[in-house]
Enzyme design. Structure first.
Site, PDB file in Angstrom:
ATOM      1  N   TYR A  62       0.838  -1.201   0.000  1.00 42.09           N
ATOM      2  CA  TYR A  62       0.000   0.000   0.000  1.00 42.09           C
ATOM      3  C   TYR A  62       0.871   1.248   0.000  1.00 42.09           C
ATOM      4  CZ  TYR A  62      -4.238  -2.710   0.926  1.00 42.09           C
ATOM      5  OH  TYR A  62      -5.299  -3.563   0.819  1.00 42.09           O
ATOM      6  N   GLU A  63       0.375   2.285  -0.653  1.00 39.75           N
ATOM      7  CA  GLU A  63       1.180   3.497  -0.784  1.00 39.75           C
ATOM      8  C   GLU A  63       1.388   4.209   0.550  1.00 39.75           C
ATOM      9  OE1 GLU A  63      -1.178   5.196  -3.822  1.00 39.75           O
ATOM     10  OE2 GLU A  63      -2.522   6.248  -2.480  1.00 39.75           O
TER      11      GLU A  63
END
Lengths: 265, 272, 272, 265
Positions: A62-63
């Site tokens: 996930y960013e």
């Protein structure tokens, strides 16, 4: 959407929503992937489902900076605490983009979109609402331009309508296949770009010759005409489109177990 | 060393009309209480910088304090649009909002350049995107070794960065853990740094997955338990997803928003 | 996922004649045991990369396996010179040693560019130094926003990076803590990664001040307790300062060195 | 070197070595500094002594990645475990150079040197040993070029001899004042550059007009002639040089308490 498939025990209900159909097929598209950079919303649902079905060893990135998250419930946002608590490693946001995404370490980038054109280019910035009205504002790029540029391949998941599948983007936020063959190379984009667009009606894939999205798969009981009517350009069909397998009871059960009560994906 | 101050005094002294202000925290540790204090003090004409404007900037924008927004993703995570942001961009209400819009990778690298006191950062990004045409903070550089053209983004150096953290000690050393986002870069890029904290402790015990900002790079610390709500502070609170969902109807309507602002910000004083 | 292998097999499979090899660890966690296995296997014509060559590269250079050295500070920390390094540079013994010499900041940024798969990195460095004239991996770029000229350094992307860490789990996820130096960048910049570890555990417990390399970016893990000696592994051993001091007289003399090499490397097999 | 100062209790011995004299004066030069980027060797001894004498709150920063180290004994290397264990924060090597040093956050850079010229430029790379002999190899640059370029000011500490204080450097590793006034600005170097060179004979400082190092302070019982004889260029003297205060008993006791038995700095 319902089906006439034979009755099965409650844990294997064969009744599903079109969103569930979309998410199940999106999850299946992750079979064989090792690592997935997960966009917010529908992609997160699909990628988490894949960990319970098509690709149990899938590493979710996930960013927000998590590597290898294993949430037990679908996170509402990409920064929920459980993403960090269950991760193999947590890194800074600059690091996730520079060392991990740009570093070319991610097999699949999984994105949503507001508008897609026939070359799988994406607009998530603004919509033109006509000469007398101001531009409509969308959330913006987020991580998408670099996710699409740096992953081994890209999957898109979004609902099918002429509002979303448009002849011409109002704004090019993220390049898929540009104006066609050779454009990714010309622009210096790495990886294969979008290889499938999974919708609630079926699956579009780029024609190997022209890079134009063509209809390759229909979901059960969906017709080619329905998909064409929901597409803003003259959609081509790849020979006789395949029909996707209906969601299995196991897929539906896994998806529903992930979903927090009362929440959409 | 950082001074430990009340939130009111710290905001009044550190943040001024016209400043460029970054309030960072990627979903986690968003400094809502500090933003509300800015609203109460009516500090205006701000250029706000944040990768994900989130509800916190929707509130500041709706309050009419923001001249320009520098950002990369402006939604209500998991819920939908930021309606005050949209109303400002689409209709100029309550004032016009200038935008400098980037990708996440671009924004993150702008902070990295700022923290490194370099004038720009290099990334493989923006290629083919219309984003680059609309921003004067995106350009290109050519690699002197390979001839490859790459994106260059201009450094971000806010006047003030505001973050929320779990702990500070009495010398103003700050520790935050869990998702630490881009906070270190945002803090080190800024001229002044304000940190609100859940707790002030005698000694910072090193934690897994933590970062520490020494007191000598922090201007002021304010003790504001719950100062990230409805965002969260790992180890102290969980994200109030309901409040994010509830923001949607409030923010869709100008009057409902103004009532909310009066009841929940203006008529509430600083929590300590 | 990383394979857990014997040190002998991992070195044989991952490191080949002519490779560019980085063995990193800034004083702490230097992978001495892996270097000794390279010597035993006679893997040669290496380009060695390391910020601080240290005693570990003095040994490899003295063994005649090194064609080129890429580095920024070549001393025996706290003791004096690296005599095998000097003998190779000054006298070409046992073979000529080509140098690509940088500053620490330049080397660190070369690894950062390598880990980021960028062709170069930008820093404010090398200004006025003769170093830039002697290296074809230092150049300049001009900021497209300010016109400032800055140093550009070429990315480092070793064929193999070797590091030592405290722990790995059975899936090859690796955790190291304490001074973690430039190991993450060196590992992520490389084509193949070999990690020797003090201990293989069932579950990696997150530690303060640690970094984790997931198994899917590690090629092989070898269980080599004490594999950093005379360097150290925080939590497992302390630096053997006496061994560093004792290296000085051994390394000053070619014959004493060769005797040392026979007794301490060639005649000792891999420790497990 | 000895002195005739009156006898004091053992803890305050007024007998010292020339290295101790140098280190004590180097530590004094840190009075008023908040943060110091510490080079290996003599600078580390001086900076650690300063924490116990001239500047108790001094924040020591080592290139191995430690911020705020408080070792109880002098580390042999800049990566000894105690530097990390006692630090306020430990960061990566790229971060220490990019965010902390290049970030302009450090008041004083403290360096050693093999050769220094009259403009306080530094050579730590190689020495020319004459036409018939190969160049002599020194350790190299380490962090020095960027330490000298990015700190508020720079202090040098090294032993005084014509071998070290040379008319012309064999190699310019690190720029001090370049070729004289204006050169730091021209090269884009930040900060004031070298403000003092502390040796075992006295202290040299750049002339405010010419940037040339001149003798400003003599250590007790050292003569101008001694210093000139140990300097490879025609050393100028600033009027009547001051005489440094002898080490106090407290300074010597603190220095000796730091030093591991049997080890040089």
């Amino acid at each position: 959407m319902t089906t006439d498939a034979p009755a099965v025990p409650p844990a294997d209900r064969t009744e599903w929503t079109s969103d569930e159909l979309m998410t199940v097929n999106a999850a299946r598209a992750l079979a064989g992937a090792r690592t997935c950079f997960v966009g917010i919303g529908l992609p997160s649902a699909a990628a988490n489902l894949a960990r319970h079905t098509a690709e149990p060893g899938l590493v979710l990135i996930y960013e927000s900076g998590t590597l290898g998250s294993r949430p037990t419930r679908l996170p509402l946002s990409i920064g929920d605490g459980e993403l960090a608590d269950t991760a193999d490693a947590v890194v800074s946001v600059p690091e996730i983009f520079n060392y991990w995404l740009q570093g070319g370490r991610i097999d699949v980038g999984f994105l949503g979109a507001a508008q897609v054109d026939r070359f799988a280019n994406i607009n998530t910035t603004l919509v033109d609402r006509g000469p007398d009205r101001p531009e409509g504002r969308l959330p913006g790029a987020g991580g998408a331009p670099e996710i699409a540029a740096n992953c081994g391949r890209v999957l898109l998941v979004l609902r099918h309508s002429t509002r979303n599948f448009v002849r011409k983007l109002d704004f090019v936020t993220t390049v898929g296949h540009g104006a066609g063959p050779g454009d990714r190379e010309r622009l210096g984009l790495l990886g294969a770009g979008p290889t499938a667009v999974i919708t609630d009606l079926g699956i579009l894939r780029p024609d190997p010759e022209t890079s134009e999205l063509v209809l390759t798969d229909l979901h059960p009981q969906v017709t080619v005409e329905q998909v064409r009517a929901a597409t803003g350009w003259e959609l081509r069909v790849a020979g006789e489109p395949a029909v996707t397998a209906p969601p299995t009871g196991a897929e539906l059960a896994a998806l529903r177990a992930l979903r927090p009560a009362g929440r959409d994906a | 060393m950082a001074e430990i101050r009340s939130l009111r005094d710290a905001v009044a002294d550190l943040i001024h009309d016209g400043d460029t202000v970054a309030m960072e925290g990627f979903t986690h540790l968003i400094p809502f209480a500090a933003a509300h204090e800015v609203i109460r003090q009516g500090i205006t004409d701000l250029t706000l910088v944040r990768m994900t404007p989130d509800v916190v900037y929707d509130q500041l924008i709706g309050a009419g304090l923001v001249r320009k927004l520098v950002f990369s993703w402006g939604g209500n995570p998991g819920v939908g649009s930021l309606h005050r942001f949209r109303d400002a961009v689409e209709n100029g209400w309550p004032r016009l909002l200038e935008l400098d819009e980037h990708s996440h990778a671009g924004m993150a690298n702008r902070y990295v350049a700022g923290a490194s006191r370099l004038p720009f950062a290099v990334l493989r990004g923006y290629r083919g995107s219309d984003l680059a045409d609309r921003s004067d903070t995106v350009s290109t550089v050519t690699c002197p070794f390979t001839g490859e053209r790459l994106a260059a983004v201009r450094a971000l150096n806010p006047d003030v960065t505001v973050i929320h953290a779990q702990q500070a000690d009495r010398a103003g050393n700050v520790q935050l853990w869990g998702l630490t986002g881009v906070q270190k870069e945002a803090a080190l890029a800024a001229e002044r740094v304000l940190v609100t904290v859940e707790e002030i402790v005698d000694t910072l015990e090193p934690r897994p997955r933590s970062i520490v900002l020494p007191g000598w790079v922090v201007t002021a610390v304010a003790h504001v338990p719950g100062g990230a709500h409805p965002s969260y502070a790992a180890g102290y609170s969980v994200r109030d997803n309901g409040a994010y969902a509830d923001w949607d109807p409030v923010s869709r309507d100008r009057e409902a928003f103004q009532t909310w602002l009066k009841d929940n910000v203006h008529d509430r004083s600083e929590p300590q």
